[in-house]
Design an enzyme around this catalytic site. Structure first.
Site, PDB file in Angstrom:
ATOM      1  N   PHE A  23       2.332   8.350  -1.268  1.00  0.00           N
ATOM      2  CA  PHE A  23       1.672   7.151  -1.027  1.00  0.00           C
ATOM      3  C   PHE A  23       0.178   7.347  -1.441  1.00  0.00           C
ATOM      4  O   PHE A  23      -0.523   6.446  -1.267  1.00  0.00           O
ATOM      5  CB  PHE A  23       1.768   6.718   0.297  1.00  0.00           C
ATOM      6  CG  PHE A  23       3.344   6.498   0.922  1.00  0.00           C
ATOM      7  CD1 PHE A  23       4.090   5.995  -0.132  1.00  0.00           C
ATOM      8  CD2 PHE A  23       3.754   6.992   2.239  1.00  0.00           C
ATOM      9  CE1 PHE A  23       5.836   5.961   0.121  1.00  0.00           C
ATOM     10  CE2 PHE A  23       4.970   6.632   2.411  1.00  0.00           C
ATOM     11  CZ  PHE A  23       6.137   6.335   1.442  1.00  0.00           C
ATOM     12  N   TRP A  46       0.776  -1.147   0.080  1.00  0.00           N
ATOM     13  CA  TRP A  46      -0.145  -0.179  -0.044  1.00  0.00           C
ATOM     14  C   TRP A  46       0.847   1.284   0.190  1.00  0.00           C
ATOM     15  O   TRP A  46       0.437   2.370  -0.571  1.00  0.00           O
ATOM     16  CB  TRP A  46      -0.994  -0.001   1.332  1.00  0.00           C
ATOM     17  CG  TRP A  46      -1.715   1.121   1.165  1.00  0.00           C
ATOM     18  CD1 TRP A  46      -3.003   1.522   0.846  1.00  0.00           C
ATOM     19  CD2 TRP A  46      -1.420   2.522   2.062  1.00  0.00           C
ATOM     20  NE1 TRP A  46      -3.340   2.831   1.309  1.00  0.00           N
ATOM     21  CE2 TRP A  46      -2.263   3.269   1.875  1.00  0.00           C
ATOM     22  CE3 TRP A  46      -0.086   2.976   2.961  1.00  0.00           C
ATOM     23  CZ2 TRP A  46      -2.343   4.582   2.522  1.00  0.00           C
ATOM     24  CZ3 TRP A  46      -0.209   3.983   3.312  1.00  0.00           C
ATOM     25  CH2 TRP A  46      -1.270   5.069   3.323  1.00  0.00           C
ATOM     26  N   HIS A  47       2.233   1.031   0.656  1.00  0.00           N
ATOM     27  CA  HIS A  47       2.923   2.278   0.876  1.00  0.00           C
ATOM     28  C   HIS A  47       3.571   2.648  -0.573  1.00  0.00           C
ATOM     29  O   HIS A  47       3.850   4.123  -0.861  1.00  0.00           O
ATOM     30  CB  HIS A  47       4.047   2.176   1.846  1.00  0.00           C
ATOM     31  CG  HIS A  47       3.639   2.158   3.244  1.00  0.00           C
ATOM     32  ND1 HIS A  47       2.810   1.260   4.154  1.00  0.00           N
ATOM     33  CD2 HIS A  47       3.494   3.308   4.218  1.00  0.00           C
ATOM     34  CE1 HIS A  47       2.444   1.779   5.120  1.00  0.00           C
ATOM     35  NE2 HIS A  47       2.704   2.929   5.116  1.00  0.00           N
ATOM     36  N   GLY A  48       3.693   1.687  -1.364  1.00  0.00           N
ATOM     37  CA  GLY A  48       4.473   2.423  -2.617  1.00  0.00           C
ATOM     38  C   GLY A  48       4.542   1.153  -3.558  1.00  0.00           C
ATOM     39  O   GLY A  48       4.514  -0.087  -2.871  1.00  0.00           O
TER      40      GLY A  48
END
Lengths: 376, 490
Positions: B490, B332-334
């Site tokens: 993000f 999800w962060h990247g």
């Protein structure tokens, strides 16, 4: 049983009077309930705004209040500066170069002055300052080249896209100190035109009211130097630490390669040539060159290609370059655009828009071949 | 529009001034206009995306309630639409690169589609928030709303739009729907919160961020420089992200909204579980409620009783669900493998902590003595995590983890120590605040983190002095370099 209509009226009136007095009391109590919180909010705002005025007092009792004005008072606060590099003037006078290349790492990675000297048989000097831009180049030309009294055949500037008409870009005091005299009224007038929006007005107002820049000039270096005593035990190591860190660890060669360039796409504002030209150093550069009978040349470097193609140019950028070329040539300057040169493929690029070190001779030769008119 | 800009300050002052002169419905209209202006400031086409998300989830929720027989279809429509949007804009390039690379391993040459997709800021936050609404309606935790305006305000509410905290429909929607009254004391706390947020961002995060960027730009950093850079990044990411959360909470408070706390002094954590109760709380609880619990439930129906690999069934379920949840949370962060590895690393820490707790649980008295060691250990482990998070090249992470101090020169040693102490110097206000809240919970510095509706003028003077000091510090000590908020990407 009948009731006297007057008494009913009386009861209603009395009740209404009672209700309105209750309303008034409620309203008054609501107001009282509001007064304290609102007063507390105002008090907080006043204290928060007044307390930083203590910085003015600090200035009155410290060296900060006696700092000399800067050479660009419109944008730089008063404070100590590195000395002007008079040695450069002397070196140029001694070397008597026929050609001088001025620029940042774009020029530095593309043109090897010694090799160019061998190629054309005339002395060439390079004034390369990494991460510099048009304000630095202008001052280097005015205070070093012109001041040295030499008459080079051409002074060549390497630039990227819009950077010639944005004097605020990389207006970095660390670099400028070496090329700036005690006062630079012309450059100050130019940059002052960029410091006129709402942002700058608020900034200037805050700066005058709180005089925080004066505290900043001594407090930040103090803060940044404080940990040195903890990091190194010997006095010599302490003295040399920051200089050695910059010269031996955080060097260009020590950085990892990154495909992304260090400047991004320009916005519409920056590509408005007509608006930006009078607010740039270009007219002043050309005037100086004319006065000193020196030809100026401007080389627009090709930025990093995209695969097998030259970098994409927006219609605004193309229009900007067309107008720039037209203006320079109309004022007797030489202009060359590297964009789309088949001998500048992606494979010779290192990181961003820099050329690989082992290809510097290739680009130096290419420079001579593409610009024969300049060397005749 | 970014918080630390004059444009935002003007925008917010005008919005707040107008806002409190309007009746409730028009307040919501103004909030919607302000939020769409805020979000469309960079690229107006971002608005099409946020509108599409809102539209899909609004009608999905309505469909779930109106046609119960098809409620599952509506739910999946919402989930697939949201994740599809997120997947396309955020992960298309990542998956395309990986498919090309994987095909190359088998000798197939595929050309990567030449599509440059611009990642709309905040898409990860608002898609998750909007999607949680449909899931909550499906689960019966809330009911479908029939006011599209309120729904649009709920999804696009500008104070927390681009970097959270991720709010739940059960919390934020009722606040959108009910009348709000101006509270000066709330505004006072909000002002202090905003000042503290700006201080953390402009003085701490941006200053130490320069150190981290310099170190991570090096091709071959030694042991000391690397870990000084990691420490600087550890401070930067907390100061930066919590600054955004504080400014978001402060601006929302000014408008009469309460956003959830997203941080609870995470670097005081004494273990992995404790850390995740304190770091990015809104995202952690989102993953817990919408990924971990459903996964755990699904797994519990498939896992056999009895021990396997020396672990009881409940531990095996916990381990599998935790690992999957944290791998997804990392992704999800990247769109980069290092984030996945970072998620996996933290998942593993949690599993190890849970398994070890099931084997050995020290007595309370022993635990008290162990606490400083647990804190130090967790802080060190967190820093290892930040190394993985910050370093995009997996080969470099592996190299970095095997660096030895004996390979460093004296200059590198001194330079590393210098950068470490410099980063520590800038981080001192953070430590003071955390420790103050920990040990003196009801005093002045804690006011930054706590709401107290009653007015005590002594305390107000203290708060004013604190705000004034922060203002002066921002003027004098702010970094020369202004960096973007990290979580914007993000």
């Amino acid at each position: 049983m009948t009731q006297d209509p007057g008494s009913i009226q009386q009861i209603v009136t009395v009740e209404a009077a009672g209700a309105s007095s209750l309303d008034r009391e409620a309203a008054a109590s609501r107001r009282t309930a509001l007064v304290r919180p609102v007063a507390s909010l105002l008090l907080l705002a006043v204290i928060a705004a007044v307390l930083p005025l203590g910085l003015v007092v600090v200035n009155a009792f410290t060296v900060a209040g006696k700092q000399p004005e800067s050479y660009l008072p419109s944008v730089f606060p008063p404070g100590p500066r590195e000395p002007f590099d008079a040695g450069a003037v002397e070196r140029l006078g001694r070397g008597q170069p026929a050609y001088i290349v001025i620029g940042n790492s774009m020029a530095g990675t593309r043109v090897d002055p010694r090799y160019l000297t061998n190629l054309i048989g005339k002395p060439v000097a390079g004034i390369y300052q990494p991460a510099s831009a048009s304000a630095y180049w202008y001052l280097a030309y005015k205070n070093w080249v012109v001041a040295s009294g030499i008459r080079p055949r051409a002074v060549i500037f390497y630039f990227r896209d819009w950077t010639l008409t944005d004097p605020m870009f990389r207006l970095n005091r660390q670099h400028l100190d070496a090329v700036a005299l005690e006062r630079e009224p012309e450059l100050d007038r130019i940059v002052a035109q960029h410091a006129q929006g709402a942002f700058f007005r608020v900034h200037a107002w805050l700066r005058n009211a709180y005089q925080y820049d004066r505290v900043r000039t001594w407090l930040l270096p103090l803060l940044e130097q404080a940990p040195i005593a903890l990091a190194a035990s010997r006095p010599k190591a302490r003295r040399e630490l920051l200089g050695r860190m910059n010269n031996e660890i955080f060097t260009l060669e020590g950085l990892r390669e990154m495909a992304a360039a260090d400047i991004g796409e320009a916005d519409r504002e920056r590509l408005d040539f007509d608006k930006n030209l009078p607010r740039s150093v270009l007219p002043e550069l050309l005037r100086l060159a004319k006065e000193n009978s020196t030809r100026l040349a401007f080389i627009r470097v090709q930025r990093r290609p995209e695969g097998n193609r030259p970098p994409t140019q927006s219609p605004e950028l193309q229009e900007y370059i067309r107008k720039l070329k037209q203006f320079l040539e109309a004022n007797g300057a030489y202009f060359h655009d590297e964009w789309g040169d088949p001998e500048l493929p992606l494979s010779i690029y290192q990181d961003g828009d820099h050329i690989r070190r082992d290809k510097q001779r290739h680009t130096t030769r290419l420079f001579v071949r593409r610009n024969r008119g300049l060397f005749q | 529009m970014i918080f630390h800009s004059l444009t935002f300050v003007c925008f917010f002052v005008i919005t707040a001034a107008l806002y409190w002169r309007l009746p409730h419905r028009w307040q919501n209209v103004l909030l919607l206009v302000a939020s769409y202006t805020f979000y469309g400031w960079i690229h107006p086409w971002f608005l099409a995306l946020i509108f599409a998300t809102t539209f899909v989830d609004y009608w999905s929720a309505v469909g779930i309630e109106r046609w119960p027989a098809h409620r599952r279809r509506f739910l999946w429509f919402s989930i697939v639409s949201n994740l599809g949007l997120l997947g396309f804009f955020k992960y298309f390039g990542f998956f395309a690169d990986n498919v090309v690379a994987a095909a190359a391993l088998f000798g197939w040459e595929l050309s990567r589609p030449m599509v440059d997709i611009f990642l709309p800021v905040g898409i990860s936050f608002y898609t998750f928030q909007s999607m949680s609404y449909t899931i909550d309606v499906y689960r019966g935790h809330t009911h479908a709303r029939h006011g599209f305006l309120n729904m649009m305000v709920f999804v696009s509410f500008f104070p927390h739009l681009v970097a959270g905290p991720i709010m739940r429909a059960t919390n934020l929607l009722p606040q959108v729907e009910r009348e709000r009254r101006f509270s000066a004391s709330s505004a006072r706390d909000a002002t202090l919160l905003i000042a503290w947020g700006f201080f953390k961002k402009l003085v701490i995060a941006d200053s130490v961020g320069v150190i981290a960027n310099k170190v991570f730009a090096l091709a071959d950093p030694d042991f000391y420089l690397l870990w000084a850079g990691v420490f600087a990044f550890c401070i930067q990411i907390y100061a930066d992200f919590s600054a955004y959360a504080d400014i978001a909470r402060g601006t929302a408070k000014w408008l009469g909204f309460d956003l959830v706390h997203n941080f609870d002094h995470p670097y005081l954590a004494t273990g992995p579980t404790d850390f995740w109760k304190r770091w990015n709380i809104s995202l952690t609880t989102w993953f817990r409620d919408y990924v971990f619990f459903p996964l755990g439930f699904a797994l519990s129906r498939r896992v056999h009783e009895g021990k396997r690999f020396g672990l009881r069934a409940d531990l095996r379920i916990y381990a599998a669900a935790t690992m999957l949840t944290f791998l997804l949370s990392g992704l999800w962060h990247g769109a980069s493998w290092n984030y996945v590895v970072w998620g996996g690393y933290h998942g593993l820490l949690l599993v190890i902590a849970r398994v070890s707790a099931s084997i050995w649980r020290p007595r309370r008295r022993v635990r008290r003595y162990l606490r400083p060691f647990q804190w130090a250990g967790m802080f060190a482990l967190t820093n290892v995590g930040w190394l993985i998070f910050r370093e995009p090249e997996l080969s470099m992470i592996w190299r970095d983890l095997w660096l030895s101090p004996s390979q460093s020169t004296q200059l590198q040693h001194h330079a590393g120590a210098y950068l470490f102490f410099l980063a520590f110097l800038y981080s001192i206000p953070l430590w003071i605040q955390s420790l103050w809240v920990r040990f003196v919970p009801s005093d002045l510095t804690a006011a930054v983190d706590r709401d107290e509706p009653d007015v005590r003028f002594g305390r107000v003077v203290g708060q004013g002095a604190l705000a004034g000091l922060m203002f002066a510090a921002i003027l004098v000590l702010r970094s020369y370099t202004t960096l973007d908020f990290i979580y914007f990407q993000f």
